[in-house]
Design a protein around this motif. Structure first.
Motif, PDB file in Angstrom:
ATOM      1  N   LYS A   2     -77.693 -78.600  35.835  1.00  0.00           N
ATOM      2  CA  LYS A   2     -78.655 -78.486  34.742  1.00  0.00           C
ATOM      3  C   LYS A   2     -78.546 -77.094  34.128  1.00  0.00           C
ATOM      4  O   LYS A   2     -78.621 -76.088  34.834  1.00  0.00           O
ATOM      5  CB  LYS A   2     -80.066 -78.718  35.263  1.00  0.00           C
ATOM      6  N   ILE A   3     -78.373 -77.044  32.815  1.00  0.00           N
ATOM      7  CA  ILE A   3     -78.259 -75.762  32.113  1.00  0.00           C
ATOM      8  C   ILE A   3     -79.646 -75.167  31.938  1.00  0.00           C
ATOM      9  O   ILE A   3     -80.551 -75.820  31.442  1.00  0.00           O
ATOM     10  CB  ILE A   3     -77.559 -75.940  30.758  1.00  0.00           C
ATOM     11  N   GLU A   4     -79.780 -73.923  32.378  1.00  0.00           N
ATOM     12  CA  GLU A   4     -81.054 -73.222  32.271  1.00  0.00           C
ATOM     13  C   GLU A   4     -81.121 -72.325  31.040  1.00  0.00           C
ATOM     14  O   GLU A   4     -82.152 -72.201  30.406  1.00  0.00           O
ATOM     15  CB  GLU A   4     -81.279 -72.396  33.536  1.00  0.00           C
ATOM     16  N   HIS A   5     -79.997 -71.687  30.709  1.00  0.00           N
ATOM     17  CA  HIS A   5     -80.024 -70.702  29.626  1.00  0.00           C
ATOM     18  C   HIS A   5     -78.633 -70.556  29.009  1.00  0.00           C
ATOM     19  O   HIS A   5     -77.629 -70.611  29.715  1.00  0.00           O
ATOM     20  CB  HIS A   5     -80.480 -69.344  30.191  1.00  0.00           C
ATOM     21  N   LEU A   6     -78.600 -70.377  27.700  1.00  0.00           N
ATOM     22  CA  LEU A   6     -77.355 -70.093  26.979  1.00  0.00           C
ATOM     23  C   LEU A   6     -77.498 -68.769  26.256  1.00  0.00           C
ATOM     24  O   LEU A   6     -78.545 -68.483  25.667  1.00  0.00           O
ATOM     25  CB  LEU A   6     -77.061 -71.173  25.935  1.00  0.00           C
ATOM     26  N   GLN A   7     -76.451 -67.956  26.302  1.00  0.00           N
ATOM     27  CA  GLN A   7     -76.412 -66.709  25.542  1.00  0.00           C
ATOM     28  C   GLN A   7     -75.111 -66.689  24.762  1.00  0.00           C
ATOM     29  O   GLN A   7     -74.065 -67.065  25.278  1.00  0.00           O
ATOM     30  CB  GLN A   7     -76.462 -65.492  26.461  1.00  0.00           C
ATOM     31  N   THR A   8     -75.184 -66.253  23.520  1.00  0.00           N
ATOM     32  CA  THR A   8     -73.979 -66.131  22.709  1.00  0.00           C
ATOM     33  C   THR A   8     -73.802 -64.687  22.272  1.00  0.00           C
ATOM     34  O   THR A   8     -74.774 -63.975  22.027  1.00  0.00           O
ATOM     35  CB  THR A   8     -74.043 -67.039  21.463  1.00  0.00           C
ATOM     36  N   LYS A  35     -72.245 -67.566  27.289  1.00  0.00           N
ATOM     37  CA  LYS A  35     -72.568 -67.442  28.711  1.00  0.00           C
ATOM     38  C   LYS A  35     -73.554 -68.551  29.059  1.00  0.00           C
ATOM     39  O   LYS A  35     -74.594 -68.686  28.426  1.00  0.00           O
ATOM     40  CB  LYS A  35     -73.183 -66.077  29.018  1.00  0.00           C
ATOM     41  N   VAL A  36     -73.205 -69.349  30.064  1.00  0.00           N
ATOM     42  CA  VAL A  36     -74.033 -70.476  30.493  1.00  0.00           C
ATOM     43  C   VAL A  36     -74.596 -70.160  31.871  1.00  0.00           C
ATOM     44  O   VAL A  36     -73.852 -69.862  32.797  1.00  0.00           O
ATOM     45  CB  VAL A  36     -73.204 -71.778  30.560  1.00  0.00           C
ATOM     46  N   THR A  37     -75.934 -70.247  32.017  1.00  0.00           N
ATOM     47  CA  THR A  37     -76.579 -70.053  33.314  1.00  0.00           C
ATOM     48  C   THR A  37     -77.191 -71.386  33.727  1.00  0.00           C
ATOM     49  O   THR A  37     -77.936 -71.991  32.961  1.00  0.00           O
ATOM     50  CB  THR A  37     -77.676 -68.980  33.234  1.00  0.00           C
ATOM     51  N   CYS A  38     -76.866 -71.800  34.943  1.00  0.00           N
ATOM     52  CA  CYS A  38     -77.341 -73.094  35.455  1.00  0.00           C
ATOM     53  C   CYS A  38     -78.484 -72.877  36.427  1.00  0.00           C
ATOM     54  O   CYS A  38     -78.703 -71.769  36.936  1.00  0.00           O
ATOM     55  CB  CYS A  38     -76.214 -73.822  36.161  1.00  0.00           C
ATOM     56  N   SER A  43     -73.167 -68.567  37.058  1.00  0.00           N
ATOM     57  CA  SER A  43     -72.912 -68.125  35.684  1.00  0.00           C
ATOM     58  C   SER A  43     -71.428 -68.192  35.420  1.00  0.00           C
ATOM     59  O   SER A  43     -70.609 -67.971  36.305  1.00  0.00           O
ATOM     60  CB  SER A  43     -73.405 -66.702  35.476  1.00  0.00           C
TER      61      SER A  43
END
Length: 45
Positions: A2-8, A35-38, A43
């Protein structure tokens, strides 16, 4: 997973030697980094 956070991030690196095309002069190489944090705290770039 499950993806918690996306940063570009946008990055532009100047070229050592600019080059010309029919439409413009290119002076930088541009890219986007994601950057994908699950939930599992993994990461990845």
């Amino acid at each position: 997973m499950k993806i918690e956070h996306l940063q570009t991030y946008r990055a532009a690196v100047p070229l050592v030697k600019p080059f010309k095309t029919a439409l413009r002069t290119v002076e930088t190489a541009e890219t986007i980094v994601v950057k994908v944090t699950c939930v599992e705290l993994v990461s990845s770039l």
